[in-house]
Each structure stands twice: as structure tokens, then as C-alpha cells.
Design an enzyme around this catalytic site. Structure first.
Site, PDB file in Angstrom:
ATOM      1  N   CYS A  11      68.700 -43.423 -39.677  1.00  0.00           N
ATOM      2  CA  CYS A  11      67.863 -43.637 -40.849  1.00  0.00           C
ATOM      3  C   CYS A  11      66.845 -44.712 -40.496  1.00  0.00           C
ATOM      4  CB  CYS A  11      68.711 -44.032 -42.060  1.00  0.00           C
ATOM      5  SG  CYS A  11      69.832 -45.383 -41.733  1.00  0.00           S
ATOM      6  N   HIS A  12      65.895 -44.915 -41.377  1.00  0.00           N
ATOM      7  CA  HIS A  12      64.792 -45.830 -41.087  1.00  0.00           C
ATOM      8  C   HIS A  12      64.508 -46.698 -42.305  1.00  0.00           C
ATOM      9  CE1 HIS A  12      63.781 -42.852 -37.903  1.00  0.00           C
ATOM     10  NE2 HIS A  12      63.894 -41.942 -38.855  1.00  0.00           N
ATOM     11  N   SER A  40      58.198 -44.733 -35.777  1.00  0.00           N
ATOM     12  CA  SER A  40      56.952 -44.871 -35.016  1.00  0.00           C
ATOM     13  C   SER A  40      55.859 -45.592 -35.810  1.00  0.00           C
ATOM     14  CB  SER A  40      56.459 -43.499 -34.561  1.00  0.00           C
ATOM     15  OG  SER A  40      56.169 -42.684 -35.678  1.00  0.00           O
ATOM     16  N   ARG A  94      64.560 -46.796 -28.247  1.00  0.00           N
ATOM     17  CA  ARG A  94      64.164 -45.405 -28.486  1.00  0.00           C
ATOM     18  C   ARG A  94      62.907 -45.077 -27.688  1.00  0.00           C
ATOM     19  NH1 ARG A  94      62.074 -42.592 -34.090  1.00  0.00           N
ATOM     20  NH2 ARG A  94      63.227 -40.645 -33.897  1.00  0.00           N
ATOM     21  N   ARG A 146      52.647 -35.881 -31.655  1.00  0.00           N
ATOM     22  CA  ARG A 146      52.083 -36.120 -32.984  1.00  0.00           C
ATOM     23  C   ARG A 146      52.461 -37.504 -33.524  1.00  0.00           C
ATOM     24  NH1 ARG A 146      56.213 -35.427 -36.635  1.00  0.00           N
ATOM     25  NH2 ARG A 146      57.918 -34.102 -35.951  1.00  0.00           N
ATOM     26  N   TYR A 193      63.723 -38.987 -28.215  1.00  0.00           N
ATOM     27  CA  TYR A 193      63.245 -37.982 -29.157  1.00  0.00           C
ATOM     28  C   TYR A 193      62.234 -37.093 -28.439  1.00  0.00           C
ATOM     29  CZ  TYR A 193      61.809 -36.088 -33.734  1.00  0.00           C
ATOM     30  OH  TYR A 193      61.567 -35.261 -34.813  1.00  0.00           O
ATOM     31  N   HIS A 230      68.212 -35.298 -32.902  1.00  0.00           N
ATOM     32  CA  HIS A 230      68.085 -33.949 -33.477  1.00  0.00           C
ATOM     33  C   HIS A 230      68.214 -32.846 -32.417  1.00  0.00           C
ATOM     34  CE1 HIS A 230      66.537 -36.870 -36.186  1.00  0.00           C
ATOM     35  NE2 HIS A 230      65.253 -36.696 -35.989  1.00  0.00           N
ATOM     36  N   ASP A 247      68.472 -39.300 -41.786  1.00  0.00           N
ATOM     37  CA  ASP A 247      67.037 -39.349 -41.452  1.00  0.00           C
ATOM     38  C   ASP A 247      66.208 -39.918 -42.604  1.00  0.00           C
ATOM     39  OD1 ASP A 247      64.742 -38.963 -39.781  1.00  0.00           O
ATOM     40  OD2 ASP A 247      64.305 -37.087 -40.810  1.00  0.00           O
ATOM     41  N   ASN A 307      57.314 -38.698 -42.784  1.00  0.00           N
ATOM     42  CA  ASN A 307      56.203 -37.766 -42.634  1.00  0.00           C
ATOM     43  C   ASN A 307      56.565 -36.317 -42.917  1.00  0.00           C
ATOM     44  OD1 ASN A 307      53.496 -37.419 -42.077  1.00  0.00           O
ATOM     45  ND2 ASN A 307      53.789 -37.169 -39.876  1.00  0.00           N
TER      46      ASN A 307
HETATM   47  C1  0GY Z   1      62.744 -38.853 -37.264  1.00  0.00           C
HETATM   48  C2  0GY Z   1      61.685 -37.875 -37.073  1.00  0.00           C
HETATM   49  C3  0GY Z   1      60.355 -38.080 -37.105  1.00  0.00           C
HETATM   50  C4  0GY Z   1      59.677 -39.320 -37.130  1.00  0.00           C
HETATM   51  C5  0GY Z   1      60.061 -40.429 -36.504  1.00  0.00           C
HETATM   52  O1  0GY Z   1      59.689 -42.534 -35.688  1.00  0.00           O
HETATM   53  C6  0GY Z   1      59.241 -41.639 -36.392  1.00  0.00           C
HETATM   54  O2  0GY Z   1      58.153 -41.692 -36.968  1.00  0.00           O
HETATM   55  O3  0GY Z   1      61.217 -40.506 -35.922  1.00  0.00           O
HETATM   56  C7  0GY Z   1      59.492 -36.900 -37.105  1.00  0.00           C
HETATM   57  O4  0GY Z   1      58.348 -37.009 -37.597  1.00  0.00           O
HETATM   58  O5  0GY Z   1      59.935 -35.830 -36.634  1.00  0.00           O
HETATM   59  O6  0GY Z   1      63.778 -38.744 -36.647  1.00  0.00           O
HETATM   60  O7  0GY Z   1      62.598 -39.788 -38.024  1.00  0.00           O
END
Ligand code: 0GY
Length: 297
Positions: free
Chosen positions: A32-33, A77, A124, A130, A157, A181, A250, A255
Site C-alpha cells: 500500500c502507499h 513513484s 523498489r 509510464r 515492478y 503484481h 495497493d 493513478n
Molecule cells: C502500484 C502500481 C502503480 C503505481 C505505482 O509507484 C507508483 O506510482 O506503484 C501503477 O500505476 O501500476 O503498485 O502502486
């Protein structure tokens, strides 16, 4: 998806349902974020999306609503290599959160140690074009070597179409690897489809490659539940590699451009991919505790 008054993306469900599935005591949401809050923790100038504020209090409210005990906060990100928002989330969790950072290759050893003291246990590497402009493999290998003495792991990722190209790079990483994922396979092809097969070959190449069995919403985008293709492709993976799988919401679903998932419905996928109490306990407790709270595991 909706947007806030200032045009930022709101990618989380406003009122997630309570899941029917009850996670075992001590369950960890291991992916999670947090986003901001922007006034205190601004987003990176290089951010590819600008989300609304989704800070630690919101994350912990969701954790409690879903019946989880702990979180692993993964640096998103949009915050670039400034891990302050992630560290703030960990600091506010009273020991119930740890994290994964994104670091600049020029980071000093003292800064790495400070991240460790702040609860970071992995770095990470993001290969999604993208989301990031650069993914320098040689520098990533260097970072992986430097974090090894801290006992950290690498989270990677990538999308399925670059897996073969990444193989030499992955082979050169000296630490345990966790793949986000499952490297985004096409789950419609099933467990024996080409992309899952290639991913299973990666898992079979080393016993220290783990994966997050996460994001039915992304892997079956734009369909909503019941995510049957995901379940059919992922359940055998959990049964074959029960000691190397992690699960997470997640949240706040960075996004997501189409349907925003209901986190309660995501939790209800767990007993369909991990069908026994033993598999559920490994997925939600034993495995994440080994990686993120080894001193308690
Ligand atoms: C996820 C997936 C995405 C984004 C990020 O760091 C991120 O911005 O991980 C994505 O856009 O697929 O795992 O959070």
C-alpha cells in the site's frame, strides 16, 4: 476515478465495503502507499500523476475497517526518491508499519542507515515507462549490493513484456527479490498461459524470488469483480509457492484511470486464491512477517 477541486486524481473508493472474509490475527497489508499530504510532503517534480492527499490516518482507518493489523508502505513513484511521506506513515503507525523506499543511486551509507532506523526494509526498482523516466540497471545492481548488509530485499515492478530482457539483471541481484503484481501477466491466458509460464520459470530459477499476488483490479482492468481470470491464474501459484507470496490492497490505487476498486471486494479475493487457513496464514502473516518484522517472526 474522480478529481479533487484542485484537479488531483482521487483513485480510491469513497466507502469500501466490509469484507466477508476475516483475515487472521496479525494480518499484514504488504503493498500500500501514502500520498502526501501535499502541503507537508510535496510530490516529485517528475511525478507522472498528481494524486489527492491520502495520508497515514486514512490508511490506518482502512486497515482497521478491513481487519488488518499492519501495513507495508511502498514508496510510490509520485514521491520520487524523497521518502519523507513514507517515513511519516511508518512513524505514525506505532510499530504497525514498515516500508520500502525508492532511493537515488547517490545515497550515502548514513542515509541508508537512517532509512533503516525509520522502518525501511527494502528498495523498489520501477521499470514502468509510464511511471518513471529512468531505470538504470547498473546503478540498481550497485544499490542492491549496498543494501545487502542491512538485510533488506529488492522489490521490482515490471510488465510481462520485458521479463526476458530483465533476466540477466534479475540474476545479478544478490538479495531476495519481491516482484510486484507477478510482473503483470495477462491473467486471461490462465496459469498455463505464456506469460504466467515465463513468470513461473523465473520463480523456479531461484528460491529467493517472491511475488505479490496483488491487483486483480489492474490485471483485469477495466472489469470489476469477481475477477475470475485472476483467481483462476493465481490460485495455483499460491498453492505452488506458498512460502513466497505476499498480499496487499495497493490502496490508494495509484493513478487508476478506470474503475476504482472496492477494497472490501479485493479482500474477498483472498480466500479464493488461498483456499485453506494454512495458505491464508502464510500469505497474510508468516511470509510478510519474515520479510518486514524478522525479529518477531
Ligand atoms: C502500484 C502500481 C502503480 C503505481 C505505482 O509507484 C507508483 O506510482 O506503484 C501503477 O500505476 O501500476 O503498485 O502502486
Amino acid at each position: 476515478m474522480s478529481t479533487s477541486a484542485d484537479g488531483r486524481i482521487i483513485s480510491w473508493h469513497p466507502d469500501p465495503s466490509r469484507p466477508r472474509f476475516t483475515p487472521p490475527p496479525g494480518a499484514v497489508d504488504a503493498h500500500c502507499h501514502v500520498f502526501g499530504p501535499m502541503a507537508e510532503y510535496p510530490f516529485s517534480p517528475g511525478a507522472k500523476y498528481l494524486p489527492g492527499d491520502a495520508g497515514p490516518e486514512m490508511l490506518f482507518a482502512l486497515r482497521d475497517r478491513l481487519g488488518f493489523d499492519r501495513n507495508v508502505i511502498v514508496q510510490a513513484s509520485c514521491h520520487g526518491t524523497d521518502n519523507a511521506a513514507t517515513l511519516n506513515g511508518i512513524a505514525k503507525a506505532n510499530g504497525k508499519a514498515r516500508g520500502v523506499a525508492v532511493v537515488d543511486p547517490a545515497i550515502s551509507d548514513a542515509e541508508l542507515e537512517a532509512l533503516h532506523d525509520g522502518g525501511i526494509r527494502g528498495v523498489r526498482f520501477n521499470f514502468l515507462k509510464r511511471l518513471v523516466d529512468n531505470a538504470p540497471k547498473d546503478k540498481f545492481i550497485e544499490i542492491a549490493r549496498r543494501i545487502q548488509p542491512l538485510g533488506w530485499h529488492v522489490v521490482i515492478y515490471f510488465e510481462a513484456d520485458i521479463l526476458e530482457e530483465l533476466r540477466p539483471f534479475l540474476d545479478a541481484i544478490p538479495t531476495l527479490i519481491v516482484v510486484d503484481h507477478m510482473g503483470r501477466p495477462d491473467v486471461r491466458q490462465g496459469y498455463d498461459g505464456a506469460e504466467m509460464k515465463a513468470f513461473r520459470a523465473l520463480l523456479d530459477s531461484r528460491d529467493d524470488i517472491w511475488t505479490k499476488v496483488t491487483c486483480p483490479d489492474r490485471l483485469e482492468e477495466p472489469q470489476g469483480p469477481p475477477w475470475n481470470d485472476f483467481v483462476n491464474a493465481v490460485r495455483p501459484l499460491v498453492e505452488t509457492y506458498p512460502n513466497r507470496v505476499l498480499w496487499g490492497t495497493d490502496w490508494p490505487h495509484p493513478n487508476m484511470q478506470n474503475a476504482v476498486p472496492d477494497d472490501g471486494a479485493l479482500v474477498d479475493v483472498i480466500p479464493r486464491i488461498a483456499v485453506t487457513a494454512d495458505l491464508q496464514h502464510k500469505l497474510l502473516v508468516t511470509n510478510p512477517m519474515r520479510l518486514y518484522w524478522p525479529e518477531e517472526a
